[in-house]
Design an enzyme around this catalytic site. Structure first.
Site, PDB file in Angstrom:
ATOM      1  N   TYR A 120       1.023  -0.873   0.410  1.00  0.00           N
ATOM      2  CA  TYR A 120      -0.050   0.074   0.475  1.00  0.00           C
ATOM      3  C   TYR A 120       1.109   1.519   0.041  1.00  0.00           C
ATOM      4  O   TYR A 120      -0.113   2.238   0.747  1.00  0.00           O
ATOM      5  CB  TYR A 120      -1.018   0.182   1.554  1.00  0.00           C
ATOM      6  CG  TYR A 120      -1.997  -1.188   1.049  1.00  0.00           C
ATOM      7  CD1 TYR A 120      -1.414  -2.788   1.000  1.00  0.00           C
ATOM      8  CD2 TYR A 120      -3.327  -0.542   1.360  1.00  0.00           C
ATOM      9  CE1 TYR A 120      -2.713  -3.117   1.164  1.00  0.00           C
ATOM     10  CE2 TYR A 120      -4.461  -1.630   1.090  1.00  0.00           C
ATOM     11  CZ  TYR A 120      -3.866  -3.187   1.251  1.00  0.00           C
ATOM     12  OH  TYR A 120      -5.046  -3.932   0.838  1.00  0.00           O
ATOM     13  N   LYS A 148       4.393 -14.018   4.481  1.00  0.00           N
ATOM     14  CA  LYS A 148       4.678 -14.897   3.078  1.00  0.00           C
ATOM     15  C   LYS A 148       6.515 -15.268   2.537  1.00  0.00           C
ATOM     16  O   LYS A 148       6.732 -14.685   1.603  1.00  0.00           O
ATOM     17  CB  LYS A 148       4.021 -14.281   1.681  1.00  0.00           C
ATOM     18  CG  LYS A 148       4.351 -15.941   0.395  1.00  0.00           C
ATOM     19  CD  LYS A 148       3.394 -16.670   0.813  1.00  0.00           C
ATOM     20  CE  LYS A 148       4.038 -17.655  -0.699  1.00  0.00           C
ATOM     21  NZ  LYS A 148       2.451 -19.291  -0.577  1.00  0.00           N
ATOM     22  N   ASP A 181      -1.188 -18.525   3.032  1.00  0.00           N
ATOM     23  CA  ASP A 181      -2.248 -19.448   2.333  1.00  0.00           C
ATOM     24  C   ASP A 181      -2.347 -19.643   3.290  1.00  0.00           C
ATOM     25  O   ASP A 181      -4.111 -20.536   3.300  1.00  0.00           O
ATOM     26  CB  ASP A 181      -1.692 -19.480   0.874  1.00  0.00           C
ATOM     27  CG  ASP A 181       0.090 -19.876   1.303  1.00  0.00           C
ATOM     28  OD1 ASP A 181       0.297 -19.709   1.778  1.00  0.00           O
ATOM     29  OD2 ASP A 181       0.197 -20.981   0.480  1.00  0.00           O
ATOM     30  N   ASP A 202      -5.633  -6.456   5.379  1.00  0.00           N
ATOM     31  CA  ASP A 202      -6.779  -6.631   4.966  1.00  0.00           C
ATOM     32  C   ASP A 202      -7.309  -7.176   4.471  1.00  0.00           C
ATOM     33  O   ASP A 202      -8.441  -7.931   4.493  1.00  0.00           O
ATOM     34  CB  ASP A 202      -6.522  -5.679   3.894  1.00  0.00           C
ATOM     35  CG  ASP A 202      -7.485  -4.507   3.409  1.00  0.00           C
ATOM     36  OD1 ASP A 202      -8.284  -4.881   3.629  1.00  0.00           O
ATOM     37  OD2 ASP A 202      -7.564  -3.902   2.015  1.00  0.00           O
TER      38      ASP A 202
END
Ligand code: NAI
Length: 335
Positions: free
Chosen positions: A127, A174, A207, A231
């Site tokens: 962002y 991740k 994930d 988010d």
């Protein structure tokens, strides 16, 4: 002598924003919340009025009052103005996005008795807004992760855990793929965790975290994430307790705080009078606690839960038939 009202900035926002903010301010007034609203524009509506999505007067008001209740703001896809939400969070350095995910009485959900807290870093990651065209047909979007911001959000999460009797924090990342950026986030969080031996800590790849949340969310207590994962995961988590209509949130910084629901401006139902104000009302309850009015927060929360349990305040999205106006009347009647 009664205390002077606490001045709070109010941004009704776009889409369903004005409908749900009216419901919430009506209820807070009926609850005797002792607030004086400084109403300002932001978003699409603001462009119509002043040509600016985030006028300086709006920012100045929040800086002055230090507390804001905000309706959702539309962000155009593709061309158009930069997200007002992202700009507000970055400009006011509202670095911690706190989203409690809890069952609400009378609202059917996939899981009962869920009580999770999502803590999202609110100022950087993808962002950052740094994007450019390398050559036609190829663009780059820069993910910014800093040790400073990652350490700050981790410190916030661990302090919150201690203050609220939470037992465990799961860092979501991740880092197997984004070895440097997510690696730095993970390492910074782990470094902070070392100062809090009383709080259990583990980490999960994003994930797998999605799958685990859907299959068995009760294995989690608090989730600590960067901006993008936070988010996405907070919307997923809201789906576990009845949807976007019931999940509140707070954007917190060192000096200012902006309270808003997790959901957006819901253009598909805007103007129809059917939007659910629960999430914004629960955000207002968080705001009342933030300004130290626990008694009023409890009064509003109890009235909301009673009205939802009886069904009179259940809007369409949570299986009822109440309109936004009927919701406000039903909750106010329970105060
Ligand atoms: P959305 O959250 O506005 O809507 C998703 C779905 O949930 C829609 O079907 C909507 O009708 C429903 N929904 C959301 N809030 C509801 C409520 N209070 N009562 C009943 N149903 C509700 O997400 P969407 O459509 O992706 O975004 C619409 C706009 O909102 C976009 O411009 C987006 O950028 C903006 N947005 C703004 C946010 C903010 O101001 N904090 C947060 C998320 C999105």
């Amino acid at each position: 002598m009664t205390a002077p009202p606490r001045v709070v900035t109010l941004l009704p926002g776009d889409g369903i924003g004005p409908e749900i903010t009216t419901a919430v301010t009506t209820i807070l007034e009926a609850a005797g919340a002792g607030l004086a609203w400084e109403r300002h524009d932001a978003g699409e509506e603001s462009i119509k009025v002043s040509g600016m999505p985030l006028p300086p007067a709006t920012l100045a008001s929040i800086r002055r009052t230090k507390v804001c209740l905000k309706g959702p703001i539309t962000t155009p896809i593709g061309t158009g103005f930069k997200s007002v939400n992202v700009t507000l969070r970055q400009t006011l350095d509202l670095y911690a996005n706190l989203r409690p995910v809890k069952n609400v009485p009378g609202v059917a959900s996939r899981y009962g008795d869920l009580n999770l807290v999502v803590v999202r870093e609110n100022t950087e990651s993808l962002y950052s807004g740094i994007e450019h065209v390398v050559v036609p047909g190829v663009v780059e979007s820069i993910k910014v992760i800093t040790e400073k911001a990652s350490t700050r959000i981790a410190r916030f999460a661990f302090e919150y855990a201690r203050a609220h009797g939470r037992r465990k924090i799961t860092i979501v990342h991740k880092a197997n793929i984004m070895k440097l950026s997510d690696g730095l986030f993970l390492e910074s969080c782990r470094n902070v965790a070392a100062d809090y031996p009383d709080i259990e800590v583990n980490d999960v790849i994003v994930d797998a975290a999605c799958m685990k949340l859907v299959m068995n969310p009760k294995q989690f207590d608090m989730l600590l994430l960067d901006n993008l994962y936070g988010d996405i995961i907070s919307d997923l988590a809201s789906g576990l307790v009845g949807g976007l209509g019931v999940t509140p949130g707070a954007n917190l910084g060192e000096t200012c705080a902006v309270f808003e629901s997790v959901h957006g401006s819901a253009p598909d139902i805007a103007g129809k009078g059917v939007a659910n104000p629960t999430a914004l009302l629960l955000s207002a309850v968080m705001m009342l606690r933030h300004v130290g009015d626990e008694a009023c927060a409890l009064r509003v929360e109890r009235a909301l839960f009673a009205a939802l349990e009886q069904g009179a305040a259940r809007t369409r999205d949570i299986g009822g038939t109440a309109t936004t106006l009927q919701f406000a009347r039903a909750v106010a009647a329970k105060l």
